[in-house]
Motif scaffolding. Structure first.
Motif, PDB file in Angstrom:
ATOM      1  N   ALA A  84       0.844  -1.304   0.000  1.00  0.00           N
ATOM      2  CA  ALA A  84      -0.024   0.091  -0.072  1.00  0.00           C
ATOM      3  C   ALA A  84       0.867   1.211   0.063  1.00  0.00           C
ATOM      4  O   ALA A  84       0.478   2.214  -0.747  1.00  0.00           O
ATOM      5  N   GLU A  85       2.114   1.249   0.795  1.00  0.00           N
ATOM      6  CA  GLU A  85       3.055   2.333   0.943  1.00  0.00           C
ATOM      7  C   GLU A  85       3.607   2.905  -0.443  1.00  0.00           C
ATOM      8  O   GLU A  85       3.803   3.947  -0.743  1.00  0.00           O
ATOM      9  N   LEU A  86       4.240   1.617  -0.862  1.00  0.00           N
ATOM     10  CA  LEU A  86       5.324   2.050  -2.006  1.00  0.00           C
ATOM     11  C   LEU A  86       4.877   2.722  -3.120  1.00  0.00           C
ATOM     12  O   LEU A  86       5.781   3.764  -3.646  1.00  0.00           O
ATOM     13  N   PRO A  87       3.557   2.720  -3.756  1.00  0.00           N
ATOM     14  CA  PRO A  87       3.388   3.624  -4.666  1.00  0.00           C
ATOM     15  C   PRO A  87       3.221   5.181  -4.341  1.00  0.00           C
ATOM     16  O   PRO A  87       3.771   5.787  -5.028  1.00  0.00           O
ATOM     17  N   SER A  88       2.877   5.416  -3.035  1.00  0.00           N
ATOM     18  CA  SER A  88       3.029   6.827  -2.656  1.00  0.00           C
ATOM     19  C   SER A  88       4.552   7.126  -2.373  1.00  0.00           C
ATOM     20  O   SER A  88       4.811   8.335  -2.786  1.00  0.00           O
ATOM     21  N   MET A  89       5.443   6.422  -2.085  1.00  0.00           N
ATOM     22  CA  MET A  89       6.889   6.662  -2.209  1.00  0.00           C
ATOM     23  C   MET A  89       7.293   6.951  -3.529  1.00  0.00           C
ATOM     24  O   MET A  89       8.108   7.768  -3.472  1.00  0.00           O
ATOM     25  N   ASN A  90       6.950   6.125  -4.341  1.00  0.00           N
ATOM     26  CA  ASN A  90       7.308   6.274  -5.792  1.00  0.00           C
ATOM     27  C   ASN A  90       6.842   7.632  -6.154  1.00  0.00           C
ATOM     28  O   ASN A  90       7.601   8.225  -6.899  1.00  0.00           O
ATOM     29  N   ARG A  91       5.731   7.903  -5.929  1.00  0.00           N
ATOM     30  CA  ARG A  91       4.922   9.412  -6.299  1.00  0.00           C
ATOM     31  C   ARG A  91       6.104  10.724  -5.659  1.00  0.00           C
ATOM     32  O   ARG A  91       6.310  11.684  -6.218  1.00  0.00           O
ATOM     33  N   ALA A  92       6.201  10.149  -4.219  1.00  0.00           N
ATOM     34  CA  ALA A  92       7.198  11.473  -3.738  1.00  0.00           C
ATOM     35  C   ALA A  92       8.441  11.394  -4.269  1.00  0.00           C
ATOM     36  O   ALA A  92       9.022  12.526  -4.566  1.00  0.00           O
ATOM     37  N   TRP A  93       8.985  10.232  -4.609  1.00  0.00           N
ATOM     38  CA  TRP A  93      10.162  10.297  -5.151  1.00  0.00           C
ATOM     39  C   TRP A  93      10.342  10.805  -6.640  1.00  0.00           C
ATOM     40  O   TRP A  93      11.351  11.971  -6.894  1.00  0.00           O
ATOM     41  N   GLU A  94       9.228  10.836  -7.335  1.00  0.00           N
ATOM     42  CA  GLU A  94       9.172  11.732  -8.462  1.00  0.00           C
ATOM     43  C   GLU A  94       9.158  13.197  -8.353  1.00  0.00           C
ATOM     44  O   GLU A  94       9.758  14.068  -9.119  1.00  0.00           O
ATOM     45  N   ARG A  95       8.749  13.701  -7.083  1.00  0.00           N
ATOM     46  CA  ARG A  95       8.569  15.094  -6.856  1.00  0.00           C
ATOM     47  C   ARG A  95      10.065  15.520  -5.987  1.00  0.00           C
ATOM     48  O   ARG A  95      10.680  16.498  -6.317  1.00  0.00           O
ATOM     49  N   LEU A  96      10.732  14.535  -5.342  1.00  0.00           N
ATOM     50  CA  LEU A  96      12.069  14.919  -4.643  1.00  0.00           C
ATOM     51  C   LEU A  96      13.206  14.577  -5.249  1.00  0.00           C
ATOM     52  O   LEU A  96      14.222  15.008  -5.106  1.00  0.00           O
ATOM     53  N   LYS A  97      13.204  13.861  -6.428  1.00  0.00           N
ATOM     54  CA  LYS A  97      14.555  13.415  -6.896  1.00  0.00           C
ATOM     55  C   LYS A  97      15.266  14.507  -7.467  1.00  0.00           C
ATOM     56  O   LYS A  97      16.554  14.248  -7.243  1.00  0.00           O
ATOM     57  N   SER A  98      14.858  15.579  -7.808  1.00  0.00           N
ATOM     58  CA  SER A  98      15.580  16.625  -8.312  1.00  0.00           C
ATOM     59  C   SER A  98      16.136  17.482  -7.242  1.00  0.00           C
ATOM     60  O   SER A  98      17.016  18.193  -7.489  1.00  0.00           O
ATOM     61  N   SER A  99      15.967  17.296  -6.050  1.00  0.00           N
ATOM     62  CA  SER A  99      16.321  18.064  -4.760  1.00  0.00           C
ATOM     63  C   SER A  99      17.591  17.664  -4.402  1.00  0.00           C
ATOM     64  O   SER A  99      18.222  18.161  -3.547  1.00  0.00           O
ATOM     65  N   GLY A 100      18.320  16.691  -4.989  1.00  0.00           N
ATOM     66  CA  GLY A 100      19.522  16.230  -4.526  1.00  0.00           C
ATOM     67  C   GLY A 100      19.577  14.956  -3.355  1.00  0.00           C
ATOM     68  O   GLY A 100      20.875  14.687  -2.959  1.00  0.00           O
ATOM     69  N   MET A 101      18.437  14.482  -2.891  1.00  0.00           N
ATOM     70  CA  MET A 101      18.219  13.675  -1.881  1.00  0.00           C
ATOM     71  C   MET A 101      18.211  12.237  -2.474  1.00  0.00           C
ATOM     72  O   MET A 101      18.131  11.996  -3.512  1.00  0.00           O
ATOM     73  N   ALA A 102      18.227  11.179  -1.683  1.00  0.00           N
ATOM     74  CA  ALA A 102      18.215   9.772  -1.804  1.00  0.00           C
ATOM     75  C   ALA A 102      16.904   9.046  -1.393  1.00  0.00           C
ATOM     76  O   ALA A 102      16.732   9.445  -0.316  1.00  0.00           O
ATOM     77  N   MET A 103      16.595   8.193  -1.890  1.00  0.00           N
ATOM     78  CA  MET A 103      15.536   7.397  -1.391  1.00  0.00           C
ATOM     79  C   MET A 103      15.983   5.828  -1.443  1.00  0.00           C
ATOM     80  O   MET A 103      16.215   5.539  -2.767  1.00  0.00           O
ATOM     81  N   LEU A 104      15.740   5.059  -0.637  1.00  0.00           N
ATOM     82  CA  LEU A 104      16.328   3.606  -0.812  1.00  0.00           C
ATOM     83  C   LEU A 104      15.214   2.431  -0.153  1.00  0.00           C
ATOM     84  O   LEU A 104      14.585   2.856   0.838  1.00  0.00           O
TER      85      LEU A 104
END
Length: 183
Positions: A84-104
């Motif tokens: 249930a959670e991973l799709p929302s994390m993926n959507r968040a990643w789409e917004r955050l990836k250009s900020s220079g942070m990392a998601m694992l």
């Protein structure tokens, strides 16, 4: 009309206006605090190092992300809240990836074949690492899934979350962005 009634109406209207203004003002100033209620702040503690394989067979280490805010999510394909959670994390990643942070996304206890089968139905665009024997999750004291830890740029765990969240909520994205743009 009775002057006392007029005064009562004016005070009442003024009171409501002031209350509305205060609520609006408090709400806008406390957006990041509201995000903290969705994440559990912890006293900063150094994250333990790891060395894990990604799905391409390359080793990744925590130190590879030095100087970045890192969101580390422990999950498994058999875990319903993880699904249930991973799709929302993926959507968040789409917004955050250009900020220079990392998601694992650190998978707990499954092999590459099982993970790839899962990812066909639940695609993840950020880094997926494999903790096949569960050693890293034990060292990081993961007791339930999903479990997410947010590390500051110094490599310290500053937030922890047990259970699913909607990571693409604007207030959570703003909090994580503020950490990346901070010291």
């Amino acid at each position: 009309m009775n002057p006392v009634c007029l005064l009562g109406s004016a005070v009442s209207g003024l009171t409501w206006s002031i209350l509305f203004f205060l609520l609006l003002n408090i709400s806008s100033h406390n957006r990041l605090e509201a995000a903290e209620h969705r994440l559990t702040p912890v006293a900063p503690i150094p994250a333990l190092p790891f060395r894990l394989l990604n799905l391409d067979g390359e080793y990744k280490q925590l130190r590879d992300y030095r100087g970045q805010v890192v969101v580390v999510n422990f999950w498994a394909s058999w875990c319903a809240p993880c699904r249930a959670e991973l799709p929302s994390m993926n959507r968040a990643w789409e917004r955050l990836k250009s900020s220079g942070m990392a998601m694992l996304a650190i998978n707990l206890g499954e092999d590459r074949e099982a993970i790839n089968a899962f990812l066909r139905d639940y695609p993840i665009d950020f880094e997926v690492l494999m903790d096949e024997r569960g050693r890293i999750s034990q060292r990081w004291r993961v007791r339930a899934l999903p479990a997410t830890l947010v590390l500051n740029k110094r490599g310290q765990i500053i937030y922890q979350v047990v259970g699913e969240r909607e990571w693409d909520q604007p207030v959570l994205i703003e909090l994580i962005e503020s950490l990346q743009s901070g010291y």
